[in-house]
Design an enzyme around this catalytic site. Structure first.
Site, PDB file in Angstrom:
ATOM      1  N   TRP A  16       0.786  -1.170   0.020  1.00 58.28           N
ATOM      2  CA  TRP A  16      -0.071   0.088   0.049  1.00 58.28           C
ATOM      3  C   TRP A  16       0.874   1.214  -0.122  1.00 58.28           C
ATOM      4  O   TRP A  16       0.536   2.243  -0.542  1.00 58.28           O
ATOM      5  CB  TRP A  16      -0.937   0.012   0.951  1.00 58.28           C
ATOM      6  N   ASP A  17       2.015   1.205   0.520  1.00 59.56           N
ATOM      7  CA  ASP A  17       2.958   2.276   0.173  1.00 59.56           C
ATOM      8  C   ASP A  17       3.083   2.591  -0.991  1.00 59.56           C
ATOM      9  O   ASP A  17       3.120   3.949  -1.642  1.00 59.56           O
ATOM     10  CB  ASP A  17       4.597   2.082   1.044  1.00 59.56           C
ATOM     11  N   TYR A  63      16.603  -5.489   6.742  1.00 60.26           N
ATOM     12  CA  TYR A  63      15.387  -5.599   7.175  1.00 60.26           C
ATOM     13  C   TYR A  63      14.982  -6.900   7.632  1.00 60.26           C
ATOM     14  O   TYR A  63      15.141  -8.017   7.104  1.00 60.26           O
ATOM     15  CB  TYR A  63      14.045  -5.183   6.084  1.00 60.26           C
ATOM     16  N   GLY A 104      -2.196  -2.839   7.829  1.00 61.39           N
ATOM     17  CA  GLY A 104      -1.164  -1.531   7.537  1.00 61.39           C
ATOM     18  C   GLY A 104      -1.259  -0.875   8.909  1.00 61.39           C
ATOM     19  O   GLY A 104      -0.217   0.003   8.935  1.00 61.39           O
ATOM     20  N   ASP A 154      -0.328  -1.914  12.396  1.00 56.23           N
ATOM     21  CA  ASP A 154       0.542  -3.092  12.772  1.00 56.23           C
ATOM     22  C   ASP A 154       0.219  -3.504  14.152  1.00 56.23           C
ATOM     23  O   ASP A 154      -0.297  -4.222  14.503  1.00 56.23           O
ATOM     24  CB  ASP A 154       1.997  -3.066  12.788  1.00 56.23           C
ATOM     25  N   ARG A 158       8.503   1.874  18.292  1.00 57.69           N
ATOM     26  CA  ARG A 158       8.198   0.639  17.653  1.00 57.69           C
ATOM     27  C   ARG A 158       7.360  -0.364  18.671  1.00 57.69           C
ATOM     28  O   ARG A 158       7.331  -0.097  19.809  1.00 57.69           O
ATOM     29  CB  ARG A 158       9.702   0.057  17.337  1.00 57.69           C
ATOM     30  N   TRP A 160       1.013   3.164  15.813  1.00 60.52           N
ATOM     31  CA  TRP A 160      -0.325   3.232  15.713  1.00 60.52           C
ATOM     32  C   TRP A 160      -0.990   3.361  16.867  1.00 60.52           C
ATOM     33  O   TRP A 160      -2.312   3.297  16.874  1.00 60.52           O
ATOM     34  CB  TRP A 160      -0.834   2.141  14.872  1.00 60.52           C
ATOM     35  N   GLU A 210       7.649   9.231   9.105  1.00 55.27           N
ATOM     36  CA  GLU A 210       6.497   8.100   9.006  1.00 55.27           C
ATOM     37  C   GLU A 210       5.439   8.390   9.900  1.00 55.27           C
ATOM     38  O   GLU A 210       4.314   8.224   9.143  1.00 55.27           O
ATOM     39  CB  GLU A 210       7.366   6.832   9.416  1.00 55.27           C
TER      40      GLU A 210
END
Length: 468
Positions: free
Chosen positions: A59-60, A104, A195, A197, A232, A393, A436
């Site tokens: 989706w990015d 990653y 999306g 998370d 995070r 989020w 972000e």
């Protein structure tokens, strides 16, 4: 295709050491956004960010393509082409398309999709999906091209006609394998598929996920890409994330088995609302391009109607707030996050209830909070239990969500509100760091900076023409 970004905006005035400038002029901000996309470009894909996310996220990529269209329509189409070339044979668009970068985790070896027959052999991918915003992006790119040149219009419309069947197959996969029979919502089997998370939306469903003693060991690399690890998700959350990957691998990523057996199975109201909009956009494109696909268009209309109905049924009859459904036990998860305003995205509610919901969204508990740096909705309201202004989020503001709501408002004809959210969204990113996500009270950029999709939506706000 495959042309690197060549920004028509001159980035030479950018001082790369001045990433925390308080308020940049629009031309400088646009130049800096263009530079972010250029610097993160590999030629065929723009990585999500240079440090934390060195791959392509599904989706990015859709939002990145919209931003690229303001610089080079052909390059924007390349972005979507790269993503669609990784589409599985059954129709799923995977949430990560991996580059050669090794910084990653979890990388392709952990996902273990190399032996899955549905995966295309030329590229390595993850084994789950993300929200279906790709038709929305394609619709937007075609509209942008129509304000650029005849050649760009021909490029965009030819590309749209060529890739329309792939996007239809993606929607068909969601309708066949993920549209819940019990509630009609699109099922997600991992919080990453939403999306969002580590959203509080998933706290109760994640309680079902108990990692087994045979969870393979791992080292988190994401913590190395941020200044503050507290921004995070926690280690306990990551254990659950990786246990679900183990369950996916043991189910061989079978789309018939996965949504019936995983420990995490949730009807996602936000993804469902986006699915409805995306189906609408595919229908519109089919008509505009005179595509001969009457049966497919009829299916898309049916899926959009069912998705809207599911969103409406998920809404509280008094407030209009919509909630997810835990499909393991049938419970409605009553956690209020920005996703609870999903009915506003897809016009799912009667007018009186929609007005009540919109008033709440723009009121002092949400976008209208008197102490916010920018008057846009956070991921979680400060009035909600568990609000954390700095943690992913669980409280910060996300420019990409501001774009989604502002764009939806414009489509709905709420032009004044859409304009206000665009202006406030630009206020959020005005320092030019393109974080972000952002701390809502101070406007401090958090997580990864030089985030491609943040730069992309800023470009669309600055350069795009929006019509009702």
């Amino acid at each position: 295709m495959g042309v690197p970004v060549t920004a028509s905006i001159d980035p030479t005035s950018i001082d790369p050491t001045d990433l925390r400038a308080p308020e940049l002029p629009p031309t400088t901000l646009a130049a800096r956004a263009a530079a972010v996309l250029r610097d993160n470009d590999t030629g065929t894909l723009v990585t999500a960010s240079p440090k934390l996310y060195p791959h392509m996220w599904s989706w990015d990529a859709a939002f990145i393509a919209i931003g690229l269209a303001h610089l080079d329509v052909n390059r924007a189409l390349t972005e979507l082409d790269t993503l669609l070339s990784a589409q599985w044979s059954d129709g799923m668009i995977p949430h990560i398309v991996f580059t050669d970068a090794t910084s990653y985790f979890p990388g392709p070896d952990r996902w273990g999709t190399d032996s899955v027959p549905q995966r295309p052999p030329h590229v390595r991918t993850s084994g789950i999906c993300q929200p279906p915003v790709h038709a929305i992006a394609l619709r937007r790119i075609v509209d942008i091209a129509r304000h650029v040149s005849r050649d760009d219009v021909e490029l965009a419309e030819t590309f749209a006609a060529r890739t329309w069947p792939a996007l239809y197959r993606w929607h068909r996969w969601l309708a066949r394998h993920r549209m819940s029979e019990s509630c009609g919502l699109i099922t997600i089997v991992h919080g990453w598929e939403s999306g969002m998370d580590n959203s509080p939306r998933w706290d109760a469903p994640y309680a079902h996920v108990q990692p087994g003693p045979d969870l393979p060991p791992y080292v988190r690399l994401d913590l190395l890409g941020v200044d503050d690890p507290n921004e995070r998700p926690s280690d306990a959350e990551y254990d659950r994330y990786l246990w679900l990957i183990e369950q996916l691998r043991r189910a061989d990523y079978d789309p018939e088995v996965v949504p019936k057996t995983l420990d995490f199975r949730v009807g996602d109201v936000f993804t469902t609302a986006l699915f409805a909009i995306a189906c609408d956009d595919l229908v519109e494109l089919a008509h505009e391009l005179s595509l001969d696909a009457p049966d497919e268009v009829a299916e898309l209309r049916t899926w959009a109607a069912h998705a809207r109905e599911a969103v409406a049924h998920s809404a509280d009859p008094d407030t209009g707030l919509a909630f997810d459904k835990d499909l393991r036990n049938g419970d409605t998860t009553r956690t209020t996050t920005v996703a609870a305003f999903s009915p506003l995205l897809c016009s799912a509610l009667p007018e009186h209830l929609e007005h009540r919901l919109l008033t709440h969204l723009t009121g002092p508990a949400w976008a209208g909070h008197p102490k916010f740096h920018a008057a846009v909705a956070p991921s979680v309201s400060p009035t909600e239990p568990g609000f954390d202004a700095r943690r992913y989020w669980r409280g910060p503001q996300w420019p990409v969500l501001v774009w989604l709501f502002s764009f939806a408002f414009q489509r709905r004809g709420w032009t004044g509100l859409a304009r206000n959210w665009r202006e406030q969204g630009l206020r959020l990113v005005a320092d030019g760091s393109f974080g972000e996500y952002y701390e809502p009270f101070t406007g401090e950029p958090l997580g990864s900076t030089q985030q491609s999709w943040t730069a992309a939506v800023a470009l669309d706000w600055l350069c795009g023409r929006w019509s009702a």
